[in-house]
Design an enzyme around this catalytic site. Structure first.
Site, PDB file in Angstrom:
ATOM      1  N   GLU A 154      -6.864   4.686  -0.064  1.00 28.38           N
ATOM      2  CA  GLU A 154      -6.385   5.270   1.179  1.00 28.38           C
ATOM      3  C   GLU A 154      -5.862   6.678   0.913  1.00 28.38           C
ATOM      4  O   GLU A 154      -5.268   6.951  -0.128  1.00 28.38           O
ATOM      5  CB  GLU A 154      -5.265   4.413   1.776  1.00 28.38           C
ATOM      6  CG  GLU A 154      -5.752   3.082   2.293  1.00 28.38           C
ATOM      7  CD  GLU A 154      -4.660   2.260   2.933  1.00 28.38           C
ATOM      8  OE1 GLU A 154      -4.993   1.271   3.601  1.00 28.38           O
ATOM      9  OE2 GLU A 154      -3.475   2.593   2.750  1.00 28.38           O
ATOM     10  N   ASP A 195       0.817  -1.213   0.000  1.00 26.07           N
ATOM     11  CA  ASP A 195       0.000   0.000   0.000  1.00 26.07           C
ATOM     12  C   ASP A 195       0.851   1.263   0.000  1.00 26.07           C
ATOM     13  O   ASP A 195       0.453   2.290  -0.548  1.00 26.07           O
ATOM     14  CB  ASP A 195      -0.941   0.002   1.208  1.00 26.07           C
ATOM     15  CG  ASP A 195      -2.155  -0.884   0.972  1.00 26.07           C
ATOM     16  OD1 ASP A 195      -2.092  -1.752   0.086  1.00 26.07           O
ATOM     17  OD2 ASP A 195      -3.164  -0.708   1.680  1.00 26.07           O
ATOM     18  N   SER A 231      -5.021   5.103   5.458  1.00 26.52           N
ATOM     19  CA  SER A 231      -3.976   4.178   5.878  1.00 26.52           C
ATOM     20  C   SER A 231      -4.014   4.057   7.393  1.00 26.52           C
ATOM     21  O   SER A 231      -4.417   4.993   8.091  1.00 26.52           O
ATOM     22  CB  SER A 231      -2.612   4.715   5.440  1.00 26.52           C
ATOM     23  OG  SER A 231      -1.573   4.106   6.165  1.00 26.52           O
ATOM     24  N   CYS A 283       5.606  -2.222   8.141  1.00 25.80           N
ATOM     25  CA  CYS A 283       5.991  -0.886   8.613  1.00 25.80           C
ATOM     26  C   CYS A 283       5.813  -0.757  10.128  1.00 25.80           C
ATOM     27  O   CYS A 283       4.898  -1.333  10.713  1.00 25.80           O
ATOM     28  CB  CYS A 283       5.216   0.176   7.862  1.00 25.80           C
ATOM     29  SG  CYS A 283       5.453   0.074   6.080  1.00 25.80           S
ATOM     30  N   CYS A 310       0.857  -8.158   5.015  1.00 27.41           N
ATOM     31  CA  CYS A 310       0.443  -6.779   4.754  1.00 27.41           C
ATOM     32  C   CYS A 310      -1.063  -6.613   4.573  1.00 27.41           C
ATOM     33  O   CYS A 310      -1.824  -7.563   4.602  1.00 27.41           O
ATOM     34  CB  CYS A 310       1.247  -6.206   3.603  1.00 27.41           C
ATOM     35  SG  CYS A 310       2.955  -5.859   4.121  1.00 27.41           S
ATOM     36  N   ASP A 311      -1.430  -5.366   4.297  1.00 29.15           N
ATOM     37  CA  ASP A 311      -2.754  -4.827   4.586  1.00 29.15           C
ATOM     38  C   ASP A 311      -3.961  -5.657   4.148  1.00 29.15           C
ATOM     39  O   ASP A 311      -4.824  -5.983   4.939  1.00 29.15           O
ATOM     40  CB  ASP A 311      -2.873  -3.435   3.970  1.00 29.15           C
ATOM     41  CG  ASP A 311      -1.873  -2.465   4.576  1.00 29.15           C
ATOM     42  OD1 ASP A 311      -0.766  -2.898   4.903  1.00 29.15           O
ATOM     43  OD2 ASP A 311      -2.194  -1.280   4.712  1.00 29.15           O
TER      44      ASP A 311
END
Length: 549
Positions: free
Chosen positions: A440, A78, A466, A192, A119-120
């Site tokens: 986002e 992302d 985000s 992250c 991840c997202d």
């Protein structure tokens, strides 16, 4: 075993021949077949270390007495997709991932699944698939990234890259500093460093009981993460033998516990999309209002990035999710987990090693949890805001609207100094259908913060944010503009009111004026094809999880 469908009986002789062609032995044919869905890719930092974890999962499955079969699942970063057309593909990828895992698992009659993710959209997509296929499954999240370093200061992706753009524009940092942050903020493998969507969903997975103890916060660089991968491979064979399917773990209690942990941590607002979507696959309805109900009664006990001071590495060394569960123990609803222990047993074993990072219930950072759900004449079906990342100075605000029909236009206006203190930035036609893909808005929210407007400018959108967003940013406004929601008829300089404590989002015009404008409104046409065209036709509202309807 479920895999007997492809390996038992005279009529399955051709299938066995093909299985032998892969190098299987006759002994292995008799063992449980374990599908390992891996989202390894060279382009996502959170996933580049998965080749190593695959080895340990494979060793674990063999040690447990199963046979692993690896298959690939796509992933989108992302952060890389942010701020341009690429972000339109991120949320739609969740549905693709769920479909792919289901397709491969069902076509090959796997007995169990190990879901290697990080991840997202990948983690919720895999959890949706686990609920849907309902065969024994375990989630392995690949772990958070270490903090970056620059001149002795710890760095994170959002604060030191996205927000640095605005600081450079204002002249607060030099070009040399800017370029140094660019190379130092993300030092290597892992998701992250803050409680952004990837790490929030990892915490949700563990709190829900679908990952082994400690999995969510064990750092990507750690030997502990390797051990968790190995033990997950070993454990899945046990889950198959005991017929421990996701439907026995992902109960209503599990979802309510997961929301509670999310609220206590102050996690990403994206969970208001993902948790209902996962629950729907499990046959459980999670209304948006439940997030607000749980948030009102759950103190915010961990001050993590982006709104707070601490990094995921700090949460790990403070005791991780077991420690958070320990603090919340009296409020949890007991439920089984993939560990073989109940969630309350895990909570009883949790220890808080740093009470500055994970506070007790009687000394929280905020009295309420991370997410607030707002309603009003601008959001009849609801909107969400990460209230724990909003300054007390702007929890209540009234100001003139600056209206944009495209994220990029808003971002240009912010960075060129056209947005002033007190403004309410409105970004619309970025919802699930209208975007399509519900982009986002980290670029404009970070620009607002970087330009020094984080405590004086509100941003509202039918898009989303985000997990790295902080400040007075209200997203998921439903109905969205493309569906004729009231956000579609906001005009430049209309007065917008936001009142987070009282859960209100309103436009200061009469009901008659709203109806008059809606009567004259026409949906802008977009020429769409491919994945995005199909997604726009099929996707439902954000308040229902943006699932296919």
């Amino acid at each position: 075993m479920k895999s007997d469908k492809i390996k038992k009986g005279i009529e399955r002789m051709p299938a066995r021949a093909l299985l032998y062609a892969t190098g299987l032995t006759k002994e292995e044919i008799e063992k449980p077949f374990i599908g390992v869905a891996t989202s390894f890719t060279d382009i996502i930092p959170g996933h580049i270390g998965m080749r190593d974890l695959e080895r340990f999962i494979e060793k674990g499955v063999h040690t447990g007495g199963g046979v692993p079969f690896f298959f690939g699942i796509p992933g989108i970063c992302d952060g890389i997709a942010m701020g341009h057309e690429g972000m339109r593909y991120s949320l739609p990828s969740r549905e693709l991932i769920a479909d792919m895992v289901e397709t491969i698992a069902m076509a090959h009659s796997f007995d169990g699944l190990v879901l290697l993710t990080n991840c997202d959209k990948i983690t919720p997509g895999m959890l949706m698939a686990a609920a849907r296929v309902n065969i024994p499954s375990i989630v392995v999240t690949a772990g958070p990234m270490l903090s970056g370093r620059y001149k002795g200061r710890r760095l994170s992706l959002v604060g030191d890259t996205f927000e640095a753009i605005g600081r450079l524009k204002k002249g607060e940092i030099t070009q040399e500093e800017f370029e140094s942050l660019e190379t130092c903020a993300c030092p290597g493998v892992g998701s992250c460093q803050g409680l952004y969507t990837a790490n929030t969903m990892a915490c949700v997975s563990e709190a829900m009981g679908m990952s082994l103890k400690g999995c969510a916060t064990a750092l990507a660089v750690s030997a502990e993460k390797r051990r968790i991968a190995f033990n997950s491979g070993k454990k899945i064979v046990e889950l198959v033998k005991n017929d421990t399917v996701p439907g026995k773990i992902m109960t209503r209690n599990a979802f309510e516990n997961a929301i509670m942990v999310d609220m206590a941590l102050g996690g990403s607002t994206n969970t208001a999309l993902h948790i209902p979507a996962i629950a729907r696959e499990a046959g459980i309805k999670i209304p948006l209002k439940l997030f607000d109900d749980i948030s009102r009664r759950t103190p915010h006990i961990a001050d993590l990035l982006p709104g707070g001071r601490y990094f995921m590495e700090d949460l790990e060394f403070a005791g991780g999710i077991p420690a958070v569960l320990n603090v919340l123990k009296s409020r949890l609803k007991d439920n089984p987990t993939v560990t073989g222990k109940t969630i309350k047993e895990i909570a009883s074993e949790g220890i808080v090693y740093n009470a500055d990072v994970i506070r007790p219930l009687n000394d929280p950072f905020h009295k309420e949890g991370g997410i607030a759900v707002l309603t009003g004449n601008l959001a009849p079906d609801g909107a969400v805001v990460k209230q724990t990342a909003v300054s007390q100075r702007i929890m209540v605000h009234e100001g003139p609207a600056r209206v944009f029909n495209l994220e990029e236009d808003a971002n240009k206006a912010i960075l060129s100094g056209k947005i002033k203190s007190g403004n309410v930035v409105v970004i619309r036609y970025e919802g699930p259908k209208g975007g399509p893909g519900m982009r986002e808005m980290l670029a404009p929210t970070s620009a607002i913060t970087g330009m020094g407007l984080g405590e004086s400018v509100v941003l509202i959108t039918d898009g989303r944010f985000s997990g790295g967003t902080r400040g007075p940013c209200v997203g998921h406004i439903s109905p969205e503009a493309a569906e004729g929601g009231p956000i579609a008829i906001v005009q430049e300089n209309d007065i917008i009111q936001i009142d987070i404590p009282n859960r209100r989002l309103d436009i200061k015009i009469s009901g008659n004026e709203i109806q008059k404008r809606l009567k004259n409104w026409k949906r802008p046409e977009k020429k769409l094809s491919g994945v995005l065209g199909r997604y726009s036709r099929m996707v439902g509202s954000a308040d229902m999880g943006a699932v296919f309807v």
